[in-house]
Write an enzyme that holds these catalytic residues in place. Structure first.
Site, PDB file in Angstrom:
ATOM      1  CG  HIS A 203      -4.202   4.430  -0.754  1.00  0.00           C
ATOM      2  ND1 HIS A 203      -3.287   3.406  -0.727  1.00  0.00           N
ATOM      3  CD2 HIS A 203      -4.424   4.692  -2.072  1.00  0.00           C
ATOM      4  CE1 HIS A 203      -2.969   3.068  -1.982  1.00  0.00           C
ATOM      5  NE2 HIS A 203      -3.656   3.824  -2.806  1.00  0.00           N
TER       6      HIS A 203
ATOM      7  CG  ASP B  50      -1.851   1.179   1.239  1.00  0.00           C
ATOM      8  OD1 ASP B  50      -1.431   2.289   0.839  1.00  0.00           O
ATOM      9  OD2 ASP B  50      -3.010   1.002   1.630  1.00  0.00           O
ATOM     10  CG  HIS B  51       1.473   4.265  -3.185  1.00  0.00           C
ATOM     11  ND1 HIS B  51       0.176   3.952  -3.540  1.00  0.00           N
ATOM     12  CD2 HIS B  51       1.604   5.592  -3.388  1.00  0.00           C
ATOM     13  CE1 HIS B  51      -0.430   5.057  -3.939  1.00  0.00           C
ATOM     14  NE2 HIS B  51       0.410   6.071  -3.861  1.00  0.00           N
TER      15      HIS B  51
ATOM     16  CE  LYS C 159       1.198   8.847  -0.760  1.00  0.00           C
ATOM     17  NZ  LYS C 159       1.847   9.313  -1.995  1.00  0.00           N
TER      18      LYS C 159
ATOM     19  CG  ASP D 251      -8.243   3.642  -7.315  1.00  0.00           C
ATOM     20  OD1 ASP D 251      -7.448   2.734  -7.597  1.00  0.00           O
ATOM     21  OD2 ASP D 251      -8.034   4.852  -7.567  1.00  0.00           O
TER      22      ASP D 251
ATOM     23  CE  LYS E 124      -1.346  13.666  -6.018  1.00  0.00           C
ATOM     24  NZ  LYS E 124      -1.998  12.371  -5.976  1.00  0.00           N
TER      25      LYS E 124
HETATM   26  C1  BG6 Z   1      -3.452   4.610  -6.379  1.00  0.00           C
HETATM   27  C2  BG6 Z   1      -4.763   4.681  -7.128  1.00  0.00           C
HETATM   28  O1  BG6 Z   1      -3.471   3.546  -5.493  1.00  0.00           O
HETATM   29  O2  BG6 Z   1      -3.254   5.812  -5.676  1.00  0.00           O
HETATM   30  C3  BG6 Z   1      -4.783   5.870  -8.062  1.00  0.00           C
HETATM   31  O3  BG6 Z   1      -4.969   3.492  -7.867  1.00  0.00           O
HETATM   32  C4  BG6 Z   1      -4.453   7.129  -7.309  1.00  0.00           C
HETATM   33  O4  BG6 Z   1      -6.054   5.995  -8.686  1.00  0.00           O
HETATM   34  C5  BG6 Z   1      -3.169   6.959  -6.503  1.00  0.00           C
HETATM   35  O5  BG6 Z   1      -4.286   8.156  -8.253  1.00  0.00           O
HETATM   36  C6  BG6 Z   1      -2.926   8.162  -5.623  1.00  0.00           C
HETATM   37  O6  BG6 Z   1      -1.638   8.083  -5.101  1.00  0.00           O
HETATM   38  P1  BG6 Z   1      -0.826   9.378  -4.688  1.00  0.00           P
HETATM   39  O7  BG6 Z   1       0.439   8.846  -4.105  1.00  0.00           O
HETATM   40  O8  BG6 Z   1      -0.617  10.180  -5.943  1.00  0.00           O
HETATM   41  O9  BG6 Z   1      -1.679  10.097  -3.707  1.00  0.00           O
END
Ligand code: BG6
Length: 490
Positions: free
Chosen positions: A240, A177-178, A182, A235, A345
């Site tokens: 997240h 889970d990226h 962070k 998603d 963003k």
């Molecule tokens: C991903 C989703 O897991 O996270 C994307 O599949 C989304 O749709 C992205 O844009 C958002 O990641 P970050 O790091 O740009 O907030």
């Protein structure tokens, strides 16, 4: 500390993720000396690429961050390609031969990481073969790294998990889970548990609500096919957003081991109040973006996108009120909000403290602002405290003041990419910032009830927010109904 020797086998090596994140992150680790020189990257893909073609591809992916060509060339010496058919045993036997050879050539001690950076429909087939065809048969460690989506709902996630578990044990599985990579997400725990003035206040007696916003400006772009089957709930929320809720709400672990932290997170997910059926409408709001103007340009609505149903019921925005029914959090709403094509963003957490018992400083001009703790996850990284202080030479009038800590300006310009940290952790064998099956299971079971309701009822008001806005009306009402508002503070 340097990583142990390892072979990093990347399935989907010609794809986007490998190019944008994995090669650059591995290279950064290499540059910093965090990666042991005993490493090899075995790129695996369907395409019939030569080794030199692959090396060229890796080189391309690194140029943006290049310092010295010698170093890039030295790194690329460790990158090898093998074309591959995911369903064919012969193909795995060739991979095995190649892996054994790299083992000897780079003294990798049999340590292997299998990174599946590709469409999830192949996960099960690949793991079956890795075991059956003997790739996991080594003297060193074997680890499996998988990208989301981990299933589409609880039953499909459980089936996938069961299949993978035939070949890898839970301890060997690293689910990415990226967000957990962070810097400021990792910092939540430290801010909470290393500061005398937060932890005693971190409960329903002193906190009135917590808000987590992750807004994106991009639309669904060319991912329509995937997104139509997913939507913002699957998603972003299932993984997240709920991971951030868990980190904010968990009890202090007895120590910082992977197991202890995970078990505290699981307890939060277990305590989340399930909502289903019509109740969903009281707790959650869905949205879909309409056309609009962004950066002075006209942009299309979601339904006009490629591979999107012109009458699509898919949500590109979700706001919700998550209640955690335990002693610490009884009655404190955790508001979450995420969406595409929003005004900014940004990912940010706002913790709003309750008002003090009596306001001595109230006057007609201004009431006291509540104390806020803002955790800036991205693009800024840092924390801000909103306090009240005396306005200079104005009697006892107060004014809001902000105490800010910006991680990027103090600790250096570039904090490492999430993927860099996660790859490092995986090679080191630290699974703390990866999701355990118990977390995946709990969060799907929470989210499934919401999607069941949404899928069984058409969203008649879609599209319901303009591109470039902060989401549909309903999301403001959700918070206002509880007597709060979304803070858009710095
Ligand atoms: C991903 C989703 O897991 O996270 C994307 O599949 C989304 O749709 C992205 O844009 C958002 O990641 P970050 O790091 O740009 O907030």
């Amino acid at each position: 500390e340097q990583t142990p020797p390892a072979l990093i086998m990347i399935f989907g090596a010609t794809g986007d993720l490998a190019k944008r994140k994995l090669f650059p992150s591995l290279y950064q680790l290499y540059l910093k000396g965090s990666l042991s020189n005993q490493f090899a990257v075995l790129g695996v893909g369907r395409r019939e690429w030569s080794d030199s073609r692959f090396k060229e591809h890796v080189r391309d992916s690194l140029h943006a961050s290049s310092h010295s060509n010698d170093l890039i060339e030295a790194f690329i010496e460790h990158c090898i390609y093998q074309s591959h058919d995911v369903a064919d045993s012969n193909s795995y036997i060739q991979l095995k031969t190649q892996a054994n050879e790299l083992d000897r050539r780079f003294s990798l001690e049999g340590n292997r990481i299998f990174y599946l950076a590709m469409a999830p429909e192949f996960f099960g087939t690949i793991t079956d073969h890795l075991k059956q065809d003997g790739l996991t048969d080594t003297d060193g460690f074997c680890r499996l790294v998988i990208e989301k989506p981990f299933g589409h709902n609880l039953p499909s996630a459980a089936a996938l998990n069961e299949q993978i578990r035939q070949s890898f044990s839970e301890e060997q599985i690293y689910r990415i889970d990226h967000y957990l990579g962070k810097e400021m997400v990792q910092n939540i725990e430290v801010i909470r548990f290393a500061n005398a003035f937060f932890e005693p206040l971190w409960n329903s007696r002193f906190i009135s609500n917590i808000q987590i916003t992750s807004s994106e400006t991009l639309g669904v772009e060319e991912r329509g096919r995937y997104y139509e089957t997913s939507g913002a709930l699957r998603d972003m929320v299932q993984n997240h957003m709920l991971q951030m809720v868990a980190l904010l709400a968990m009890e202090p672990p007895i120590n910082l081991s992977t197991d202890e932290i995970r078990s505290e997170k699981v307890r939060v997910l277990r305590a989340m109040r399930p909502v289903e059926g019509k109740e969903v409408d009281e707790y959650f709001v869905r949205g879909q973006y309409d056309k609009g103007i962004m950066n002075g340009q006209n942009v299309d609505g979601y339904r006009d996108g490629d591979n999107v149903d012109p009458a699509s019921n898919t949500e590109t925005f979700v706001a919700g009120k998550v209640m955690i029914d335990n002693f610490r959090w009884a009655g404190v709403p955790f508001f979450i909000r995420t969406g595409k094509r929003m005004a900014v963003k940004s990912t940010k957490i706002v913790v709003q403290f309750k008002d003090i018992p009596m306001n001595l400083y109230y006057n007609k001009e201004h009431s006291l602002d509540p104390n806020l703790l803002v955790i800036h996850i991205q693009p800024d990284e840092g924390i801000t405290l909103h306090l009240n202080a005396k306005k200079t030479s104005e009697g006892v009038n107060t004014q809001p003041v902000r105490l800010s800590y910006s991680a990027s300006s103090i600790d250096g310009i570039n904090t490492p990419e999430a993927y860099e940290k996660l790859l490092y952790d995986c090679i080191m064998g630290d699974a703390t910032n990866f999701t355990h099956w118990d977390e995946v299971r709990r969060s799907w079971s929470f989210v499934d009830k919401i999607s069941d309701h949404w899928e069984s009822t058409t969203a008649k008001d879609f599209p319901n927010y303009e591109s470039g806005s902060m989401g549909p009306e309903g999301s403001f009402k959700l918070v206002a109904d509880e007597g709060f508002e979304w803070w858009s503070v710095g």
